[in-house]
Design an enzyme around this catalytic site. Sequence first.
Site, PDB file in Angstrom:
ATOM      1  N   ASN A 213       1.116  -1.136  -0.216  1.00  0.00           N
ATOM      2  CA  ASN A 213       0.353  -0.023   0.031  1.00  0.00           C
ATOM      3  C   ASN A 213       1.248   1.433  -0.286  1.00  0.00           C
ATOM      4  O   ASN A 213       2.234   0.811   0.643  1.00  0.00           O
ATOM      5  CB  ASN A 213      -0.579  -0.130   0.866  1.00  0.00           C
ATOM      6  CG  ASN A 213      -0.030  -0.040   2.567  1.00  0.00           C
ATOM      7  OD1 ASN A 213       0.879   0.811   2.796  1.00  0.00           O
ATOM      8  ND2 ASN A 213      -0.405  -0.653   3.550  1.00  0.00           N
ATOM      9  N   LYS A 292       7.783 -17.649 -10.990  1.00  0.00           N
ATOM     10  CA  LYS A 292       6.376 -16.636 -10.995  1.00  0.00           C
ATOM     11  C   LYS A 292       5.747 -17.406 -11.937  1.00  0.00           C
ATOM     12  O   LYS A 292       5.483 -18.354 -12.401  1.00  0.00           O
ATOM     13  CB  LYS A 292       7.095 -16.240 -12.236  1.00  0.00           C
ATOM     14  CG  LYS A 292       6.714 -14.580 -12.442  1.00  0.00           C
ATOM     15  CD  LYS A 292       8.013 -13.778 -13.582  1.00  0.00           C
ATOM     16  CE  LYS A 292       7.351 -12.581 -14.689  1.00  0.00           C
ATOM     17  NZ  LYS A 292       7.477 -11.993 -15.590  1.00  0.00           N
ATOM     18  N   PRO A 310      -2.677 -11.598  10.723  1.00  0.00           N
ATOM     19  CA  PRO A 310      -3.423 -11.437  11.981  1.00  0.00           C
ATOM     20  C   PRO A 310      -3.417  -9.388  12.285  1.00  0.00           C
ATOM     21  O   PRO A 310      -2.467  -8.977  11.592  1.00  0.00           O
ATOM     22  CB  PRO A 310      -2.069 -12.190  12.419  1.00  0.00           C
ATOM     23  CG  PRO A 310      -0.927 -12.320  11.302  1.00  0.00           C
ATOM     24  CD  PRO A 310      -2.223 -12.223  10.027  1.00  0.00           C
ATOM     25  N   ASP A 311      -4.428  -9.510  13.184  1.00  0.00           N
ATOM     26  CA  ASP A 311      -3.897  -8.159  14.127  1.00  0.00           C
ATOM     27  C   ASP A 311      -2.941  -7.858  14.846  1.00  0.00           C
ATOM     28  O   ASP A 311      -3.448  -8.369  15.673  1.00  0.00           O
ATOM     29  CB  ASP A 311      -6.074  -7.750  14.681  1.00  0.00           C
ATOM     30  CG  ASP A 311      -6.062  -5.820  14.686  1.00  0.00           C
ATOM     31  OD1 ASP A 311      -4.812  -5.496  15.179  1.00  0.00           O
ATOM     32  OD2 ASP A 311      -7.010  -5.682  14.360  1.00  0.00           O
ATOM     33  N   ILE A 312      -2.289  -7.211  14.609  1.00  0.00           N
ATOM     34  CA  ILE A 312      -0.957  -6.958  14.766  1.00  0.00           C
ATOM     35  C   ILE A 312      -1.123  -6.376  16.312  1.00  0.00           C
ATOM     36  O   ILE A 312      -0.674  -6.953  17.520  1.00  0.00           O
ATOM     37  CB  ILE A 312       0.623  -6.881  14.375  1.00  0.00           C
ATOM     38  CG1 ILE A 312       0.996  -7.805  13.449  1.00  0.00           C
ATOM     39  CG2 ILE A 312       1.344  -6.447  15.293  1.00  0.00           C
ATOM     40  CD1 ILE A 312       1.888  -6.739  12.888  1.00  0.00           C
ATOM     41  N   PHE A 332      -3.045   3.496  15.926  1.00  0.00           N
ATOM     42  CA  PHE A 332      -3.375   4.897  14.289  1.00  0.00           C
ATOM     43  C   PHE A 332      -4.936   4.175  14.081  1.00  0.00           C
ATOM     44  O   PHE A 332      -4.907   2.419  13.556  1.00  0.00           O
ATOM     45  CB  PHE A 332      -2.394   4.475  13.669  1.00  0.00           C
ATOM     46  CG  PHE A 332      -0.934   5.866  13.899  1.00  0.00           C
ATOM     47  CD1 PHE A 332      -0.822   5.236  15.413  1.00  0.00           C
ATOM     48  CD2 PHE A 332      -0.887   6.883  13.047  1.00  0.00           C
ATOM     49  CE1 PHE A 332       0.063   6.864  15.897  1.00  0.00           C
ATOM     50  CE2 PHE A 332      -0.008   7.872  14.391  1.00  0.00           C
ATOM     51  CZ  PHE A 332       0.386   7.840  15.626  1.00  0.00           C
ATOM     52  N   LYS A 346     -12.855   2.070  16.547  1.00  0.00           N
ATOM     53  CA  LYS A 346     -11.240   1.058  16.319  1.00  0.00           C
ATOM     54  C   LYS A 346     -10.610   1.303  17.865  1.00  0.00           C
ATOM     55  O   LYS A 346     -10.347   0.027  18.176  1.00  0.00           O
ATOM     56  CB  LYS A 346     -10.402   1.821  15.447  1.00  0.00           C
ATOM     57  CG  LYS A 346      -9.436   1.196  14.315  1.00  0.00           C
ATOM     58  CD  LYS A 346      -8.415   1.655  13.772  1.00  0.00           C
ATOM     59  CE  LYS A 346     -10.152   1.197  12.604  1.00  0.00           C
ATOM     60  NZ  LYS A 346      -9.131   1.574  11.528  1.00  0.00           N
ATOM     61  N   LYS A 350      -9.605  -2.368  19.028  1.00  0.00           N
ATOM     62  CA  LYS A 350      -8.881  -2.565  19.611  1.00  0.00           C
ATOM     63  C   LYS A 350      -7.983  -2.819  21.058  1.00  0.00           C
ATOM     64  O   LYS A 350      -7.678  -4.209  21.263  1.00  0.00           O
ATOM     65  CB  LYS A 350      -7.993  -2.378  18.748  1.00  0.00           C
ATOM     66  CG  LYS A 350      -7.975  -1.741  17.023  1.00  0.00           C
ATOM     67  CD  LYS A 350      -7.154  -2.553  16.023  1.00  0.00           C
ATOM     68  CE  LYS A 350      -7.169  -2.111  15.507  1.00  0.00           C
ATOM     69  NZ  LYS A 350      -6.652  -3.077  13.889  1.00  0.00           N
TER      70      LYS A 350
HETATM   71  O1  C5P Z   1      -8.324  -2.105  10.823  1.00  0.00           O
HETATM   72  P1  C5P Z   1      -6.930  -0.833  11.164  1.00  0.00           P
HETATM   73  O2  C5P Z   1      -6.412  -1.563   9.925  1.00  0.00           O
HETATM   74  O3  C5P Z   1      -7.342   0.405  10.140  1.00  0.00           O
HETATM   75  O4  C5P Z   1      -6.097  -0.865  12.487  1.00  0.00           O
HETATM   76  C1  C5P Z   1      -5.064   0.137  12.109  1.00  0.00           C
HETATM   77  C2  C5P Z   1      -4.620   0.267  13.635  1.00  0.00           C
HETATM   78  O5  C5P Z   1      -3.828  -1.325  13.721  1.00  0.00           O
HETATM   79  C3  C5P Z   1      -2.885   0.697  13.366  1.00  0.00           C
HETATM   80  O6  C5P Z   1      -2.405   1.006  14.164  1.00  0.00           O
HETATM   81  C4  C5P Z   1      -2.340  -0.385  12.520  1.00  0.00           C
HETATM   82  O7  C5P Z   1      -0.879  -0.646  12.231  1.00  0.00           O
HETATM   83  C5  C5P Z   1      -2.925  -1.347  13.576  1.00  0.00           C
HETATM   84  N1  C5P Z   1      -2.837  -2.781  12.501  1.00  0.00           N
HETATM   85  C6  C5P Z   1      -1.851  -3.491  13.098  1.00  0.00           C
HETATM   86  N2  C5P Z   1      -2.513  -4.916  12.495  1.00  0.00           N
HETATM   87  C7  C5P Z   1      -3.249  -5.619  11.447  1.00  0.00           C
HETATM   88  C8  C5P Z   1      -4.074  -4.334  10.619  1.00  0.00           C
HETATM   89  C9  C5P Z   1      -3.707  -2.971  11.813  1.00  0.00           C
HETATM   90  O8  C5P Z   1      -1.454  -3.952  13.783  1.00  0.00           O
HETATM   91  N3  C5P Z   1      -3.428  -6.454  11.322  1.00  0.00           N
END
Ligand code: C5P
Length: 408
Positions: A213, A292, A310-312, A332, A346, A350
Amino acid sequence: MTDLTGKHIVLGLTGGIACYKAAELCRALIKEGATVQVVMTEAAAQFITPVTMQALSNRPVYGSQWDVRAPNNMLHINLSREADAILIAPCSADFMAKLVQGHADDLLSLMCLARPLDKVPLLIAPAMNREMWAHPATQRNMAQLALDGSTILGIGRGDQACGETGDGRMLASAELRDDVIAFFQPKTLVGERVLITAGPTYEAIDPVRGITNLSSGKMGFAMARAAREAGAEVTLVAGPVSLATPRGVSRFDVKSAVDMLQVVQEKVTTATIFIATAAVADWRPANAADQKIKKDGSGKTPELSFVENPDILAIVAQSPRGQHQALYCVGFAAESHDLLANAQAKRLRKGVPLLVGNIGPATFGQDDNALLLVDALGVTDMARDSKLSLARKLIAEISTRIKMKNQK
Ligand code: C5P
């Protein structure tokens, strides 16, 4: 406003070939808004002329304590009383020894001895041959100078003018400029260990293609710099970006979200603050091809399917340390509309105490940004400014919240 606006710095040069870098340093400090008064030892004037330094600083350069230009003939008092800091760059091994002993037989050492210790800090940028640097006498002197309250700005390593290679080069002028700027920042995070994610992630489709992105990483790198300036130990986990590592920050480069999670989980165990600025890809291709993917001329397009990453931030925030706020988590949110409502939602989703919202399309790749801070107490607006200025303000806000939490 530049970073050294209103600061008056005495730049002391002592004998060493690194004097050539002091010319550039003088310009760099002035560009940041400082006024610079140059003082040179006799040996320094063998390497670079006072005329050069006078032209660059736009002020007379002083070298002798007997200079009759000072009406009261007390240059060492006059020059040291008006300084916000004395920076010796380059500082020779001999000059370090003189400072340790309190010698005062030339204007620069006299001025360092005469300076009010509580008001005028002394910053030292050593420069010498590697053997001179490694000598126990020099190492002893350096330790003593630190004990006496001076700040040693460190040294560089690499090729030396004498033909040898090793430790002892003077830091580059840009590094010294950044160290001086950092020195004047409020030390609000001393003792904290900050872990920051930054940049985009890259999710491979095959060995030559992937999905990423437009995040530039600038906000995260500015946060890392600001946290370091505030006195924290800082670890930065960066996706693929081409940005220089801020001074004093340890950096780990990763590509994918899964790599980023792995490094974060390793490093987070010792962190006290976690700041997630990375624009982590929400999905990755379910099966990245080993080779490829080729087009075969039939017009057929490859079928891609995705799995969620995974959502870190959520994983870290919902860990026991995150939940008890032994680890203070900051997220963020890059939104395109309804910033406040999205940021508030959010924050709750989170499970973080502080969520920082910004409008993604208005900030990706830019040097400036505007922020909206959302926490349990309410909303704080931060008007458009450079990312570094915003990062410094945000670090101050984080430090206030951590102090409040610790008082409870
Ligand atoms: O859900 P969204 O992507 O909008 O959330 C944004 C926040 O979550 C940011 O702080 C981003 O660094 C963190 N994030 C993360 N792992 C992901 C998606 C988002 O740590 N897979």
